[in-house]
Motif scaffolding. Sequence first.
Motif, PDB file in Angstrom:
ATOM      1  N   TYR A 214       0.847  -1.200   0.000  1.00 33.87           N
ATOM      2  CA  TYR A 214       0.000   0.000   0.000  1.00 33.87           C
ATOM      3  C   TYR A 214       0.884   1.252   0.000  1.00 33.87           C
ATOM      4  CZ  TYR A 214      -4.055   2.824   1.571  1.00 33.87           C
ATOM      5  OH  TYR A 214      -5.072   3.735   1.694  1.00 33.87           O
ATOM      6  N   GLN A 215       0.754   2.061  -1.036  1.00 36.29           N
ATOM      7  CA  GLN A 215       1.676   3.186  -1.215  1.00 36.29           C
ATOM      8  C   GLN A 215       1.590   4.227  -0.102  1.00 36.29           C
ATOM      9  OE1 GLN A 215       0.655   4.555  -5.182  1.00 36.29           O
ATOM     10  NE2 GLN A 215       2.335   3.366  -6.047  1.00 36.29           N
ATOM     11  N   LEU A 216       0.418   4.295   0.523  1.00 39.75           N
ATOM     12  CA  LEU A 216       0.240   5.332   1.538  1.00 39.75           C
ATOM     13  C   LEU A 216       1.109   5.093   2.787  1.00 39.75           C
ATOM     14  CD1 LEU A 216      -1.520   7.759   0.989  1.00 39.75           C
ATOM     15  CD2 LEU A 216      -3.223   6.811   2.525  1.00 39.75           C
ATOM     16  N   HIS A 217       1.522   3.852   3.030  1.00 41.37           N
ATOM     17  CA  HIS A 217       2.362   3.603   4.202  1.00 41.37           C
ATOM     18  C   HIS A 217       3.651   4.425   4.114  1.00 41.37           C
ATOM     19  CE1 HIS A 217       0.292  -0.599   4.730  1.00 41.37           C
ATOM     20  NE2 HIS A 217      -0.449   0.385   5.186  1.00 41.37           N
ATOM     21  N   ALA A 218       4.358   4.285   2.992  1.00 44.32           N
ATOM     22  CA  ALA A 218       5.608   5.032   2.821  1.00 44.32           C
ATOM     23  C   ALA A 218       5.340   6.536   2.709  1.00 44.32           C
ATOM     24  CB  ALA A 218       6.348   4.526   1.581  1.00 44.32           C
ATOM     25  N   HIS A 219       4.264   6.880   2.029  1.00 44.65           N
ATOM     26  CA  HIS A 219       3.931   8.292   1.816  1.00 44.65           C
ATOM     27  C   HIS A 219       3.669   9.007   3.150  1.00 44.65           C
ATOM     28  CE1 HIS A 219       2.388  11.676  -0.528  1.00 44.65           C
ATOM     29  NE2 HIS A 219       1.308  11.690   0.226  1.00 44.65           N
ATOM     30  N   LEU A 220       2.825   8.403   3.994  1.00 40.18           N
ATOM     31  CA  LEU A 220       2.523   9.019   5.292  1.00 40.18           C
ATOM     32  C   LEU A 220       3.754   9.039   6.194  1.00 40.18           C
ATOM     33  CD1 LEU A 220      -1.000   7.439   6.025  1.00 40.18           C
ATOM     34  CD2 LEU A 220      -0.519   9.805   5.343  1.00 40.18           C
ATOM     35  N   ALA A 221       4.589   8.010   6.074  1.00 38.83           N
ATOM     36  CA  ALA A 221       5.815   7.969   6.869  1.00 38.83           C
ATOM     37  C   ALA A 221       6.726   9.141   6.487  1.00 38.83           C
ATOM     38  CB  ALA A 221       6.544   6.643   6.660  1.00 38.83           C
ATOM     39  N   ARG A 222       6.841   9.402   5.177  1.00 39.68           N
ATOM     40  CA  ARG A 222       7.689  10.512   4.726  1.00 39.68           C
ATOM     41  C   ARG A 222       7.109  11.851   5.171  1.00 39.68           C
ATOM     42  NH1 ARG A 222       8.118   7.273  -0.222  1.00 39.68           N
ATOM     43  NH2 ARG A 222      10.105   6.162  -0.039  1.00 39.68           N
ATOM     44  N   ILE A 223       5.800  11.999   5.087  1.00 39.25           N
ATOM     45  CA  ILE A 223       5.186  13.253   5.533  1.00 39.25           C
ATOM     46  C   ILE A 223       5.477  13.491   7.017  1.00 39.25           C
ATOM     47  CG2 ILE A 223       2.960  14.412   5.975  1.00 39.25           C
ATOM     48  CD1 ILE A 223       1.973  13.207   3.333  1.00 39.25           C
ATOM     49  N   SER A 224       5.532  12.406   7.783  1.00 44.80           N
ATOM     50  CA  SER A 224       5.846  12.550   9.208  1.00 44.80           C
ATOM     51  C   SER A 224       7.290  12.998   9.412  1.00 44.80           C
ATOM     52  CB  SER A 224       5.603  11.226   9.955  1.00 44.80           C
ATOM     53  OG  SER A 224       6.734  10.359   9.853  1.00 44.80           O
ATOM     54  N   GLY A 225       8.109  12.890   8.357  1.00 41.78           N
ATOM     55  CA  GLY A 225       9.517  13.293   8.446  1.00 41.78           C
ATOM     56  C   GLY A 225      10.472  12.125   8.559  1.00 41.78           C
ATOM     57  N   ALA A 226       9.921  10.904   8.590  1.00 40.87           N
ATOM     58  CA  ALA A 226      10.767   9.726   8.776  1.00 40.87           C
ATOM     59  C   ALA A 226      11.466   9.324   7.477  1.00 40.87           C
ATOM     60  CB  ALA A 226       9.919   8.565   9.284  1.00 40.87           C
ATOM     61  N   THR A 227      12.511   8.532   7.620  1.00 38.47           N
ATOM     62  CA  THR A 227      13.194   7.916   6.487  1.00 38.47           C
ATOM     63  C   THR A 227      12.554   6.563   6.229  1.00 38.47           C
ATOM     64  OG1 THR A 227      15.231   8.980   7.155  1.00 38.47           O
ATOM     65  CG2 THR A 227      15.451   7.088   5.681  1.00 38.47           C
ATOM     66  N   VAL A 228      12.290   6.268   4.958  1.00 38.83           N
ATOM     67  CA  VAL A 228      11.650   4.997   4.629  1.00 38.83           C
ATOM     68  C   VAL A 228      12.675   4.035   4.036  1.00 38.83           C
ATOM     69  CG1 VAL A 228       9.892   3.860   3.206  1.00 38.83           C
ATOM     70  CG2 VAL A 228       9.411   6.078   4.260  1.00 38.83           C
ATOM     71  N   VAL A 229      12.713   2.834   4.579  1.00 36.34           N
ATOM     72  CA  VAL A 229      13.570   1.769   4.056  1.00 36.34           C
ATOM     73  C   VAL A 229      12.643   0.708   3.461  1.00 36.34           C
ATOM     74  CG1 VAL A 229      15.163  -0.078   4.701  1.00 36.34           C
ATOM     75  CG2 VAL A 229      15.390   2.191   5.730  1.00 36.34           C
ATOM     76  N   SER A 230      12.897   0.322   2.202  1.00 42.55           N
ATOM     77  CA  SER A 230      11.995  -0.615   1.540  1.00 42.55           C
ATOM     78  C   SER A 230      12.635  -1.967   1.331  1.00 42.55           C
ATOM     79  CB  SER A 230      11.575  -0.089   0.162  1.00 42.55           C
ATOM     80  OG  SER A 230      11.184   1.250   0.262  1.00 42.55           O
ATOM     81  N   GLY A 231      12.042  -3.004   1.930  1.00 40.10           N
ATOM     82  CA  GLY A 231      12.393  -4.368   1.583  1.00 40.10           C
ATOM     83  C   GLY A 231      11.611  -4.756   0.342  1.00 40.10           C
ATOM     84  N   GLN A 232      11.998  -5.876  -0.280  1.00 42.66           N
ATOM     85  CA  GLN A 232      11.341  -6.283  -1.525  1.00 42.66           C
ATOM     86  C   GLN A 232      10.730  -7.667  -1.395  1.00 42.66           C
ATOM     87  OE1 GLN A 232      11.021  -4.123  -4.037  1.00 42.66           O
ATOM     88  NE2 GLN A 232      12.250  -2.638  -2.879  1.00 42.66           N
ATOM     89  N   ARG A 233       9.531  -7.814  -1.943  1.00 44.50           N
ATOM     90  CA  ARG A 233       8.920  -9.131  -2.063  1.00 44.50           C
ATOM     91  C   ARG A 233       9.505  -9.836  -3.291  1.00 44.50           C
ATOM     92  NH1 ARG A 233       4.325  -9.334   1.089  1.00 44.50           N
ATOM     93  NH2 ARG A 233       4.214  -7.402   2.263  1.00 44.50           N
ATOM     94  N   ASP A 234       9.356 -11.160  -3.354  1.00 46.81           N
ATOM     95  CA  ASP A 234       9.904 -11.877  -4.511  1.00 46.81           C
ATOM     96  C   ASP A 234       8.973 -11.714  -5.716  1.00 46.81           C
ATOM     97  OD1 ASP A 234       7.821 -13.704  -4.246  1.00 46.81           O
ATOM     98  OD2 ASP A 234       9.063 -15.250  -3.302  1.00 46.81           O
ATOM     99  N   SER A 235       9.301 -12.374  -6.829  1.00 46.08           N
ATOM    100  CA  SER A 235       8.547 -12.131  -8.066  1.00 46.08           C
ATOM    101  C   SER A 235       7.112 -12.630  -7.972  1.00 46.08           C
ATOM    102  CB  SER A 235       9.268 -12.784  -9.249  1.00 46.08           C
ATOM    103  OG  SER A 235       9.419 -14.168  -8.981  1.00 46.08           O
TER     104      SER A 235
END
Length: 363
Positions: free
Chosen positions: A110-131
């Motif tokens: 869900y894109q809003l998780h990272a988006h809201l985290a950035r708005i809060s001022g936090a740094t977002v680290v993204s892990g990846q799911r497999d194919s």
Amino acid sequence: MTEIKPRADIVAMDKYHSPQVDVAVRLNTNESPLPVPPEWIADVRSAVDDVAWNRYPDRSARSLRQAIADRHGVSAENIFAANGSNEVLQTLLLTYAGAGRTVATFEPTYQLHAHLARISGATVVSGQRDSDFCLQESEILRVLETAQPHVVFLCSPNNPTGRLEPRRNIELVIANAPGLIIIDEAYAEFSDWSALELVTEHSNVVVTRTFSKTWSLAALRLGYAIAPTRIVEELHTVVMPYHLDALKQIAGERALSYVEQMQSRVAGIVHERERIAIGLEKLGIDTWPSGANFILFRPAVTGAVGQGSGSESVWQKLLNAGVLVRDCSTWAGLDGCLRVTVGTPAENDLFLKALRVAVGKGE
Ligand SMILES: *Cc1c(COP(=O)(O)O)cnc(C)c1O
């Protein structure tokens, strides 16, 4: 006058929105295609008369929270309610993320998780799911060890892939995460298991739910978290005073007395979901098992799939036929993918028919 500029990190952000096109069959935002019970509308109508409109509402939304708590067999102190689960997520992030802190997500999700985290001022680290959009244990451990995130997001069933997060993955995150674990269960009732029992008073686990999807109440803007008492207390410090209006509190509480109607709507949608899945399979289109009210699929036509990839893309052909689905093809890891929300049986028939034509297998 110098033109005022927003924060530089806000300027750099992608704008989050789903296009609202005026079209006959709208299968793009995971809403319920089915109306709420007319009895509930009558309840709300009479509630309007009972509200003391000159007074502020119950600031702690006690009665609503008790009704939600009763449904889940927890106490009202374990419930935090807000204007949609998005506001619940935002309040969690304002409280536990923010500048100098780190939030982890596992993409695609869900894109809003990272988006809201950035708005809060936090740094977002993204892990990846497999194919296949599954999360590998080694990737969970890599992200937790290297990022030591203050907040970790999981989404189960995951939007936009539809996949359920296996219990062992959630337990692995809980065992290894140094901070808050948020499990977004916006679609929980469409699937057959929930992480709710992993929320205990001594854990750092929060499960979020919404009235928008399973309860057919997207217009109500009501969501909630089930969380340890101490976390709910912190959230009440951060959220706006009187954030839940009086009518919403009553409307949400009344909705909870129509559980059976909700469950039968959900059963109908799950049945239709499986029918769509079979239809996609018959067309030879790649899909992934969904525990939600939508299906991610990848039409196997060369080149044009989504909006930006050619004027006669599958997405465009569906739209020309009056069917709007979500174009995920430009999202990282979702090359060539579209997402269809389960509609009414008639809408699903129109979708399958339009898709057959769009991929060149119909007249
Ligand atoms: C739809 C959705 C939400 C939004 O919930 P609201 O209660 O409408 O704000 C939250 N999380 C996920 C994963 C969703 O798909």
